[in-house]
Design a protein around this motif. Sequence first.
Motif, PDB file in Angstrom:
ATOM      1  N   ASP A  28       0.842  -1.202   0.000  1.00 55.03           N
ATOM      2  CA  ASP A  28       0.000   0.000   0.000  1.00 55.03           C
ATOM      3  C   ASP A  28       0.872   1.246   0.000  1.00 55.03           C
ATOM      4  OD1 ASP A  28      -2.388  -1.421   0.079  1.00 55.03           O
ATOM      5  OD2 ASP A  28      -2.376  -1.546   2.268  1.00 55.03           O
TER       6      ASP A  28
ATOM      7  N   THR B 210       0.675   5.617   0.260  1.00 55.94           N
ATOM      8  CA  THR B 210      -0.168   6.770   0.587  1.00 55.94           C
ATOM      9  C   THR B 210       0.004   7.888  -0.433  1.00 55.94           C
ATOM     10  OG1 THR B 210       1.550   7.719   2.012  1.00 55.94           O
ATOM     11  CG2 THR B 210      -0.060   6.255   3.058  1.00 55.94           C
TER      12      THR B 210
ATOM     13  N   THR C 129       2.414   0.093 -10.513  1.00 50.77           N
ATOM     14  CA  THR C 129       1.367   0.569  -9.612  1.00 50.77           C
ATOM     15  C   THR C 129      -0.004   0.089 -10.084  1.00 50.77           C
ATOM     16  OG1 THR C 129       1.136   2.625 -10.839  1.00 50.77           O
ATOM     17  CG2 THR C 129       2.643   2.637  -8.959  1.00 50.77           C
TER      18      THR C 129
ATOM     19  N   ASP D 209      -3.663   2.835  -5.676  1.00 48.92           N
ATOM     20  CA  ASP D 209      -2.782   3.303  -4.606  1.00 48.92           C
ATOM     21  C   ASP D 209      -1.938   2.150  -4.050  1.00 48.92           C
ATOM     22  OD1 ASP D 209      -4.776   1.887  -3.432  1.00 48.92           O
ATOM     23  OD2 ASP D 209      -5.362   3.413  -1.983  1.00 48.92           O
TER      24      ASP D 209
END
Length: 582
Positions: A162, A164, A230, A233
Motif C-alpha cells: 500500500d 499513501t 502501480t 494506490d
Amino acid sequence: MKKLLLALFAALFSFFTCVPGWAQGQTPVKVIGKDKGEVTSLLANGITYLDVQQTAKKIGANVELYSAAKQAKVTLKGFASILTAGESQVILNGQPVALGESVIAYRGRIMAPVPFFTLPALGKALDRKITFENNTLWVEKNFNLAYAEKTQLPGGEHLVFDMTAPLQYVSHRANAHTVEITFPRAVLKRELFLRLKGDFIYSVQMRQQDGSAVLKIILNRGVEEWSAGTRGDQWVFRAAKNKTSAPIVRVPEPAAVGPETYLSSAQPAGPKPAVLLPAPSVMAEESSAAPEKAETAEKAPAQTAPQVQAGKTSVVQAAPGATLSPAKPAAPAKPAAKELKPAVIHQGVESVAHKKMRIMVDPGHGGKDPGAVRRKQREKDWNLAVAKELYALLKKGGFEVRMTRDKDVFIPLSDRSKQANNFKADLFVSVHTNASKNSRANGFQVYFRSEKATDKEAAEVAALENEAMQYEEVHYNFVDALLQSLAKNEYINESSKLAGYVRNAVFKQPGIGIAVNRNSSVRQANFYVLKGVNSPAILVEMGYISSPKDRGRLSQAAVRKKMAQGLYNGIHNYAKKEGWLK
C-alpha cells in the motif's frame, strides 16, 4: 462464614456493575516498534473502547479528567479535544467531530471508541500514523509504504504494498535469484522479514536504510521473469515462470550498465515547516504582542525528465497515463486587511459602535469553588471585594459596567465569557489572587491569553486557574464551543497593550505594598476563561495568597481599595489612549 459473605458481596458487585454485552480487557500499545504496555479496554456491543487517560499518556498526549462532568480533555500542540460521556461527537479545536459511537463513563473511567485515537488530527499533532490492528494500537512513523499481502495467481505470485502517495523506485537484479527495489525518501510502516516459501517467491525483506526503503526479494529457482508497477494506490511486484501471462506493467529488461529507474509523476509531500511566533513585547504600554501570520509556500512538484541517457537506463512513470504539467505561478498575495477596531466587532459581525466603553468585570471563582485558600483566607472573597470596588470606580468614571457575579455564587468558566459577549463588552477584566507551593513567590502579575505560555511558571498559573472546570457539573456545550472558536487572535495585541497599562498603573499606585516587577509582571498563558471572549481581555493576579507578605497586605480592606484604584487607573489610561474618553 466471612469468606462466604465476601464471595456474595463480590458476586453482587459484579452483577450490578457489569453491563450485558460488555467485556473488560487489556489492549497493547506499540509506539515506533516499542512495546508500551497495555491499557484498559472495553468491548461493548462489538465496539472496542480504550481508557482515555491511560492511552493518551502512552502515546505522549496530555490529558485532564473532570469527573463531575464526566469529561476528559486531551491536548497536544495544535490539538485540543473535549470528550463527554454519552456524546457521539467530540469538540476538536473548537469544532464538533463525529466518532460514530458515544463516549462511555465506565467504573470511574472515560472510555473512547478507537476511532478517536485514529483521528488524522491526532496523528498530525504527534507527527505519527496511528492505526488499530489485531487488537493493538500502533503509533508509527508517518509511513508511505506498507506490506499488504501476497496473492497467488495462475502462473505467478504477487506481492502487494500500500502507498499513501506515488513513490519513486529503482530496481536492480543483483543475481539470478535476488531483486532489490529501492524507494528513495520512502518510509516503511514496519521493517520485517517474511519467509514466504511460495512457488515463485521464497522471501522478502523490508528495511529502512539511509533515508530510503529497501526491499530485497529472493526468487525461487526457475523463475524466468518479474515485473513491478502501480495499481491504483498500491505497488505490486509480480514473479512468473513463463512469459505467457502478461505482467501488470511491463518492465524493460535489466540494463547491462546500471540499474533500471522508475520515477513517479509527483514527489511525496513532506511536512510543512513549523512557524515560530515571536514572543510579545510588553515593556511599553503601546507595544504590540500580536504575532504576524507567517506564510509558507509549498513547492511545486519537480518535473520528471523524459529520458535518462546512462547506459540504457530507462525512465518511466510509476502511474501509467499520468501527465506532467508545468507548475502554475503562485497567485499574488492579497493585501492585509486593515485591522478593525474591537469596539465594533462582536463574534465576527460588524455592529454599530456604542458611545461608552463597556467593561465586564469578572471576580474569579465563587460558590463551591473557593479558589486558593490559606489560613482561612479564601481567594474568592478577595476577588469579589476588589471587583466590587473596581465596578464602583468604573461606574463613577462614566463606563458601562457589568459583573459576572456580585455575590458568592459559582459561575462556570464558559458562562463568564458568554456573559461578556452577550453584553458586547469592549474589555474583559478577570480578578484573581495567585498561589504557589513556594511561599517565597510573591508579587502582582497580569496575564493575557495565548496558546503558548511565557514560561513554565505562567503555564502553572493557567493550570491552577483552569482547575475551576472540575466544579462544572454541566456538559460542555457544543454551540458554545463553536462560538468560542470564532474568537481568533485579533485581540492579543490589544490585550497585551491593556495589560501594560494596568501593570504600570498598579506599579505607580501608592499604598498597595505588593511588588510589581516592571520586566516580568506582564505575561501570557492559556487561560480558559479568556479564550472565548470577543474583546481585549486580561486576567489579574493581585498577589500571592501563599506569600505571608502579600497575604498580610491583601487581607486589609484599605489595600484592596488601593488595588482596585490601580486597576481602574490602568483601564482609564488605556481607554483614553484609544479614544474612548476625551
